[in-house]
Design an enzyme around this catalytic site. Structure first.
Site, PDB file in Angstrom:
ATOM      1  N   GLU A 179      24.207  58.018  40.814  1.00 50.63           N
ATOM      2  CA  GLU A 179      25.128  57.168  40.048  1.00 50.63           C
ATOM      3  C   GLU A 179      25.876  57.865  38.918  1.00 50.63           C
ATOM      4  OE1 GLU A 179      23.390  53.258  39.151  1.00 50.63           O
ATOM      5  OE2 GLU A 179      22.749  53.213  41.238  1.00 50.63           O
ATOM      6  N   TYR A 181      24.518  59.744  36.575  1.00 48.22           N
ATOM      7  CA  TYR A 181      23.712  59.943  35.363  1.00 48.22           C
ATOM      8  C   TYR A 181      23.356  61.433  35.226  1.00 48.22           C
ATOM      9  CZ  TYR A 181      23.331  54.860  34.951  1.00 48.22           C
ATOM     10  OH  TYR A 181      23.620  53.523  34.804  1.00 48.22           O
ATOM     11  N   ARG A 229      15.767  59.120  43.406  1.00 54.29           N
ATOM     12  CA  ARG A 229      17.011  58.427  43.793  1.00 54.29           C
ATOM     13  C   ARG A 229      18.087  59.482  43.926  1.00 54.29           C
ATOM     14  NH1 ARG A 229      19.342  52.827  42.637  1.00 54.29           N
ATOM     15  NH2 ARG A 229      20.583  52.726  44.532  1.00 54.29           N
ATOM     16  N   HIS A 267      29.172  55.773  38.779  1.00 54.21           N
ATOM     17  CA  HIS A 267      29.735  54.584  38.125  1.00 54.21           C
ATOM     18  C   HIS A 267      31.239  54.712  37.939  1.00 54.21           C
ATOM     19  CE1 HIS A 267      26.233  52.250  37.521  1.00 54.21           C
ATOM     20  NE2 HIS A 267      25.619  53.153  36.809  1.00 54.21           N
ATOM     21  N   GLU A 268      31.716  55.928  37.723  1.00 51.11           N
ATOM     22  CA  GLU A 268      33.151  56.094  37.474  1.00 51.11           C
ATOM     23  C   GLU A 268      33.945  56.240  38.772  1.00 51.11           C
ATOM     24  OE1 GLU A 268      31.651  59.683  35.584  1.00 51.11           O
ATOM     25  OE2 GLU A 268      33.537  60.648  36.080  1.00 51.11           O
ATOM     26  N   ALA A 269      33.263  56.201  39.930  1.00 49.45           N
ATOM     27  CA  ALA A 269      33.959  56.370  41.213  1.00 49.45           C
ATOM     28  C   ALA A 269      34.986  55.263  41.394  1.00 49.45           C
ATOM     29  CB  ALA A 269      32.956  56.333  42.357  1.00 49.45           C
ATOM     30  N   ARG A 326      19.851  43.067  43.984  1.00 46.74           N
ATOM     31  CA  ARG A 326      20.503  41.775  43.763  1.00 46.74           C
ATOM     32  C   ARG A 326      20.004  40.682  44.710  1.00 46.74           C
ATOM     33  NH1 ARG A 326      26.576  43.541  44.090  1.00 46.74           N
ATOM     34  NH2 ARG A 326      25.701  44.595  45.897  1.00 46.74           N
ATOM     35  N   GLN A 354      28.710  38.713  39.078  1.00 46.33           N
ATOM     36  CA  GLN A 354      29.135  37.995  37.870  1.00 46.33           C
ATOM     37  C   GLN A 354      28.032  37.797  36.835  1.00 46.33           C
ATOM     38  OE1 GLN A 354      31.746  34.540  38.258  1.00 46.33           O
ATOM     39  NE2 GLN A 354      32.343  35.277  40.231  1.00 46.33           N
ATOM     40  N   GLN A 426      35.034  24.366  45.672  1.00 41.37           N
ATOM     41  CA  GLN A 426      35.808  25.597  45.456  1.00 41.37           C
ATOM     42  C   GLN A 426      35.265  26.772  46.292  1.00 41.37           C
ATOM     43  OE1 GLN A 426      38.654  25.967  43.230  1.00 41.37           O
ATOM     44  NE2 GLN A 426      38.519  23.757  43.368  1.00 41.37           N
ATOM     45  N   LYS A 436      35.542  38.073  50.862  1.00 37.32           N
ATOM     46  CA  LYS A 436      34.590  37.127  50.261  1.00 37.32           C
ATOM     47  C   LYS A 436      33.971  36.228  51.329  1.00 37.32           C
ATOM     48  CE  LYS A 436      36.232  36.904  45.541  1.00 37.32           C
ATOM     49  NZ  LYS A 436      36.695  36.073  44.442  1.00 37.32           N
ATOM     50  N   ALA A 679      31.755  29.426  38.964  1.00 40.51           N
ATOM     51  CA  ALA A 679      30.585  28.911  39.660  1.00 40.51           C
ATOM     52  C   ALA A 679      29.303  29.249  38.902  1.00 40.51           C
ATOM     53  CB  ALA A 679      30.552  29.503  41.059  1.00 40.51           C
TER      54      ALA A 679
HETATM   55  P1  NAP Z   1      42.310  31.107  35.265  1.00 35.34           P
HETATM   56  O1  NAP Z   1      41.483  32.316  35.311  1.00 35.34           O
HETATM   57  O2  NAP Z   1      42.198  30.219  34.101  1.00 35.34           O
HETATM   58  O3  NAP Z   1      43.817  31.610  35.451  1.00 35.34           O
HETATM   59  C1  NAP Z   1      44.891  30.750  35.594  1.00 35.34           C
HETATM   60  C2  NAP Z   1      46.109  31.426  34.998  1.00 35.34           C
HETATM   61  O4  NAP Z   1      47.201  30.556  35.120  1.00 35.34           O
HETATM   62  C3  NAP Z   1      45.916  31.679  33.531  1.00 35.34           C
HETATM   63  O5  NAP Z   1      45.446  32.993  33.351  1.00 35.34           O
HETATM   64  C4  NAP Z   1      47.307  31.423  32.934  1.00 35.34           C
HETATM   65  O6  NAP Z   1      47.888  32.705  32.725  1.00 35.34           O
HETATM   66  C5  NAP Z   1      48.075  30.696  34.018  1.00 35.34           C
HETATM   67  N1  NAP Z   1      48.448  29.350  33.573  1.00 35.34           N
HETATM   68  C6  NAP Z   1      47.670  28.449  32.933  1.00 35.34           C
HETATM   69  N2  NAP Z   1      48.376  27.341  32.675  1.00 35.34           N
HETATM   70  C7  NAP Z   1      49.626  27.549  33.142  1.00 35.34           C
HETATM   71  C8  NAP Z   1      50.817  26.758  33.170  1.00 35.34           C
HETATM   72  N3  NAP Z   1      50.852  25.551  32.652  1.00 35.34           N
HETATM   73  N4  NAP Z   1      51.897  27.308  33.731  1.00 35.34           N
HETATM   74  C9  NAP Z   1      51.868  28.532  34.260  1.00 35.34           C
HETATM   75  N5  NAP Z   1      50.784  29.329  34.255  1.00 35.34           N
HETATM   76  C10 NAP Z   1      49.664  28.830  33.716  1.00 35.34           C
HETATM   77  O7  NAP Z   1      42.048  30.195  36.508  1.00 35.34           O
HETATM   78  P2  NAP Z   1      41.891  30.581  38.024  1.00 35.34           P
HETATM   79  O8  NAP Z   1      42.614  31.809  38.401  1.00 35.34           O
HETATM   80  O9  NAP Z   1      42.233  29.325  38.706  1.00 35.34           O
HETATM   81  O10 NAP Z   1      40.364  30.873  38.161  1.00 35.34           O
HETATM   82  C11 NAP Z   1      39.421  29.840  37.917  1.00 35.34           C
HETATM   83  C12 NAP Z   1      38.060  30.454  37.627  1.00 35.34           C
HETATM   84  O11 NAP Z   1      37.517  31.021  38.779  1.00 35.34           O
HETATM   85  C13 NAP Z   1      38.098  31.507  36.551  1.00 35.34           C
HETATM   86  O12 NAP Z   1      37.054  31.295  35.659  1.00 35.34           O
HETATM   87  C14 NAP Z   1      37.857  32.756  37.281  1.00 35.34           C
HETATM   88  O13 NAP Z   1      37.045  33.624  36.510  1.00 35.34           O
HETATM   89  C15 NAP Z   1      37.101  32.311  38.505  1.00 35.34           C
HETATM   90  N6  NAP Z   1      37.462  33.215  39.604  1.00 35.34           N
HETATM   91  C16 NAP Z   1      37.261  34.536  39.462  1.00 35.34           C
HETATM   92  C17 NAP Z   1      37.648  35.379  40.468  1.00 35.34           C
HETATM   93  C18 NAP Z   1      37.446  36.860  40.332  1.00 35.34           C
HETATM   94  O14 NAP Z   1      36.944  37.353  39.349  1.00 35.34           O
HETATM   95  N7  NAP Z   1      37.846  37.632  41.298  1.00 35.34           N
HETATM   96  C19 NAP Z   1      38.240  34.889  41.587  1.00 35.34           C
HETATM   97  C20 NAP Z   1      38.467  33.533  41.692  1.00 35.34           C
HETATM   98  C21 NAP Z   1      38.078  32.708  40.679  1.00 35.34           C
HETATM   99  P3  NAP Z   1      49.224  32.928  31.897  1.00 35.34           P
HETATM  100  O15 NAP Z   1      49.253  31.894  30.820  1.00 35.34           O
HETATM  101  O16 NAP Z   1      49.130  34.324  31.389  1.00 35.34           O
HETATM  102  O17 NAP Z   1      50.311  32.798  32.873  1.00 35.34           O
HETATM  103 FE1  SF4 Z   2      24.140  38.641  43.798  1.00 28.69          FE
HETATM  104 FE2  SF4 Z   2      26.140  37.557  42.361  1.00 28.69          FE
HETATM  105 FE3  SF4 Z   2      23.590  36.854  41.970  1.00 28.69          FE
HETATM  106 FE4  SF4 Z   2      24.422  39.248  41.214  1.00 28.69          FE
HETATM  107  S1  SF4 Z   2      25.121  37.317  40.395  1.00 28.69           S
HETATM  108  S2  SF4 Z   2      22.527  38.778  42.274  1.00 28.69           S
HETATM  109  S3  SF4 Z   2      25.812  39.739  42.850  1.00 28.69           S
HETATM  110  S4  SF4 Z   2      24.801  36.518  43.813  1.00 28.69           S
END
Ligand code: NAP
Ligand code: SF4
Length: 693
Positions: A179, A181, A229, A267-269, A326, A354, A426, A436, A679
């Site tokens: 990793e 280290y 490891r 880790h930096e990969a 995990r 997460q 969701q 995913k 979630a």
């Molecule tokens: P979010 O993270 O709150 O992002 C929605 C984005 O929409 C905001 O960043 C905002 O950015 C923009 N927005 C908000 N109100 C708006 C408006 N009235 N008009 C235009 N733009 C607006 O919500 P999300 O993307 O729906 O995700 C929901 C949750 O699921 C989050 O907590 C997220 O962490 C989680 N999630 C995470 C991942 C991941 O990490 N890969 C994937 C899916 C979901 P601006 O204001 O900058 O435009």
């Molecule tokens: Fe697995 Fe996500 Fe739980 Fe970590 S938080 S153990 S990656 S399900």
């Protein structure tokens, strides 16, 4: 490979996974099965007064049937700590306190190893040291070059830690040599620029780990497991070659290593190795190749999360054991369920990171998105209820599912009511995002748990407060979730505008040019969805090309240094713009360990990222935008569709109505708070409520 230690499957015909559940005879000791709980830093290692929590955490996994556990990393001296004075294993007093851990594990017939980890240049302090004076991209500190005397005293510190581990009742130690280290830093030309007896040639670069191994073996004697490891591919430029790795393994084996646990990537990969989008078992070929070169058992790790996959690896390759960290956070009873032939009841880790690695890298204690009890075994317990209640849970998304299953597990009579024709909320959307797909495991897990605990499920049912009140429930839990937010943009009602649910869940057709409004987690997910060909599952070969990963080692041919080649991402079927109102780079709020993967993935697909955007209007021409407070630089994005990913709004009207009617009601998940909904919070709230009702 040591064929003599492999138990033929035929010897244990009754076991559902005969290879996985067979014993392993190490000569000096036996492991009761082939499942290893790999090392995961929990955060409790850093605080001596948290030892009881750590003992409960490991004890629960040992009770769940795992054969061998490896602790989180402990530093052999103060320079090796991630953060000054944290997580060291240097005194008899500390060793004595660890008896609680080793006793808790041994009580269930499992074995446990203490991991010794010197962070080297990955340390977050100004006294970081390494083979040479270099800086890691992951910390702000430049490491000092270790003088010869410090190298020698550090080797002695490893041996002292191992001796103390023996006194603490551990069955052995694992030396973290991967990793990126300290040990890995000595092994790779990237970080070892020395020309003295510790660098300059592969043989001199490996002298440090070989000396560590020799001195540990001399300190602990023959009857103590010495696991190493080993990094099988570094995924950094100027990393090790396969020939160097094999030569290292052979020397280490001679110096006293009993088991090799295999490790992939620093880790930096810039190659993802653990997130959901990495294909299952992606690195097993490396482990198999090493097993063919050595005589001691070899452990495969990374992206193996279900018994079927683990069994197949053991049956078809020379790999001897399977490591999972995990998956055992997500389900401490993983092995017992496999043994009982109930793998469909396993709460499968979805590699989201997460609540585990994202917490660890933020120096927070580790838990699990799917299992909020992980790391909180002494605080959050689902004990049998003394007074069974009749409870309705409305909404079958993650919050409602976690509440319903946890309540039923405690003995309450639970009815789960869902407006849709399927459970999942969701998570149904998430499971359709490329990379995913494994989120479907969570839906399967909850479905099976609902059946197992005899929860009454009513689908396609939009229930009212009056009906709930009339049915005489003792408690009603409102988990009605969220609805996509529709921003107030002139023209937002235009037929070209779709919500993310329309696109991902309903599969509505999307044109060749698309603007995505909102660059949160879902905006990124939707961008990946839109830029991926219809069959989203990346096969291993395509995944390697996409990330610039060389084909695994052919010992005869070798491979490129560090295992990396030029990436060749597949073409995108669409031209996509991803837009945010906030100025600055997009995706800064994504998870620490997965955000960079999403950012790199959409960059590779040439998604145009625009920030500081004002949405002026939508019409037949497309999306009209300007930039900044001055509304400058007006442009029209001539797109076929605009997809809205602008967050969500809570759906909690039912709760307010229930309260008005005097019904005992509770609200959890997105229905309680949509902002930053995730979630992790939804499942935690549902489980905590169920524990308290
Ligand atoms: P979010 O993270 O709150 O992002 C929605 C984005 O929409 C905001 O960043 C905002 O950015 C923009 N927005 C908000 N109100 C708006 C408006 N009235 N008009 C235009 N733009 C607006 O919500 P999300 O993307 O729906 O995700 C929901 C949750 O699921 C989050 O907590 C997220 O962490 C989680 N999630 C995470 C991942 C991941 O990490 N890969 C994937 C899916 C979901 P601006 O204001 O900058 O435009
Ligand atoms: Fe697995 Fe996500 Fe739980 Fe970590 S938080 S153990 S990656 S399900």
């Amino acid at each position: 490979m040591n064929t003599s230690i492999r138990r033929p499957a035929a010897e244990q015909p009754a076991l559902p996974y005969p290879n996985l559940l067979s014993e392993l005879d190490l000569g000096r000791t036996r492991l009761k099965n082939r499942v290893v709980m790999g090392s995961m830093h929990t955060g409790y290692e850093d605080y001596p007064w948290m030892i009881d929590k750590l003992a409960a955490y490991y004890g629960e996994r040992a009770a769940g049937g795992v054969g061998l556990i490896v602790t989180g990393g402990y530093a052999p001296n103060y320079l090796g700590s991630t953060v000054p004075l944290f997580g060291q294993f240097t005194t008899k007093l500390v060793a004595k306190s660890h008896r609680k851990i080793t006793d808790a594990v041994h009580e269930h017939g499992a074995k446990i190893l203490l991991q010794i980890l010197h962070t080297g240049r990955y340390a977050f302090h100004p006294l970081a040291v390494s083979a040479s004076a270099t800086s890691a991209p992951t910390t702000p500190f430049r490491a000092w070059k270790m003088p010869g005397w410090l190298i020698r005293s550090t080797i002695r510190d490893y041996a002292r830690a191992a001796k103390l581990a023996k006194a603490a009742g551990y069955d052995g130690i694992e030396v973290m040599g991967g990793e990126g280290y300290l040990i890995n830093q000595f092994l790779a030309p990237l970080t070892n620029k020395r020309t003295d007896e510790w660098g300059g040639t592969p043989q001199k670069r490996r002298r440090f780990p070989v000396e560590i191994t020799r001195q540990i073996r001399a300190a602990v004697g023959p009857d103590f497991i010495l696991q190493f490891r080993i990094s099988l591919v570094d995924y950094v430029p100027e990393g090790q070659t396969w020939e160097e790795i094999v030569a290292l393994a052979k020397e280490l084996e001679e110096a006293g290593v009993d088991i090799f646990n295999t490790d992939i990537g620093w880790h930096e990969a810039r190659v993802p190795t653990i997130v959901t989008s990495v294909p299952s078992g992606a690195f097993v070929e490396y482990t198999h190749a090493l097993a063919q070169q050595v005589d001691v058992p070899v452990i495969a790790s990374n992206r193996i999360n279900m018994p079927e996959a683990a069994e197949q690896i053991l049956a078809e390759t020379d790999v001897d054991l399977i490591s999972m960290a995990r998956p055992l956070l997500a389900d401490p009873n993983w092995v017992n369920k496999a043994k009982a032939g109930q793998s469909d009841l396993i709460n499968t880790c979805i590699a989201c990171n997460q609540a585990c690695l994202d917490h660890a890298f933020a120096h927070k204690t580790v838990s699990c998105l799917l299992n909020p009890r992980a790391g909180r075994e002494t605080q959050l317990q689902l004990l049998p209820t003394r007074k069974a209640k009749k409870v309705a849970v409305v909404g079958a998304g993650p919050a409602g599912l976690a509440t319903a299953v946890s309540l039923a597990e405690r003995g309450h009579s639970v009815t789960l009511i869902e407006g849709d024709d399927r459970i999942g909320g969701q998570f149904l959307i998430a499971s359709k995002i490329p990379g995913k797909e494994e989120f479907r495991h969570t839906l399967r897990y909850f479905q099976k748990q609902l059946e197992h605990h005899k929860v009454q499920v009513r689908l396609n049912t939009r229930i009212t407060a009056a009906q709930l009140s009339a049915e005489g429930f003792d408690d009603v839990v409102v988990a009605t979730g969220v609805a996509p937010r529709m921003p107030r943009i002139p023209g937002v009602e235009h037929p070209m505008v779709l919500s993310y649910a329309d696109v991902v869940k309903e599969g509505k057709p999307v044109g060749k040019r698309v603007a995505v409004i909102g660059a949160g987690g879902i905006g990124f997910d939707v961008s990946e969805f839109l830029t991926t060909e219809d069959s989203p599952t990346l096969h291993l070969k395509e995944w390697r090309q996409e990330w610039g990963v060389s084909d695994p080692v052919d010992p005869a041919r070798g491979g490129p240094r560090g295992g990396i080649v030029a990436p060749k991402p597949g073409p995108s079927p669409r031209e996509v713009y991803l837009l945010a109102r906030t100025p600055g780079p997009l995706g800064r709020k994504l998870g620490k360990t997965s955000g960079w993967v999403h950012r790199a993935a959409i960059k590779a697909k040439k998604v145009v990222q625009l920030s500081g955007v004002n949405y002026e209007k939508i019409d037949d021409q497309g999306l009209h935008i300007t930039f900044g407070e001055e509304h400058k630089d007006p442009r029209v994005l001539e797109v076929d569709n605009v997809v809205i990913c602008a967050g969500q709004e809570s759906q909690r009207g039912l709760y307010d109505e229930l309260v008005a009617k005097g019904v005992r009601a509770h609200v959890v998940g997105g229905a309680l708070l949509a902002g930053e909904l995730d979630a992790k919070r939804a499942i935690r709230q549902g489980t905590e409520l169920a524990a308290a009702l």
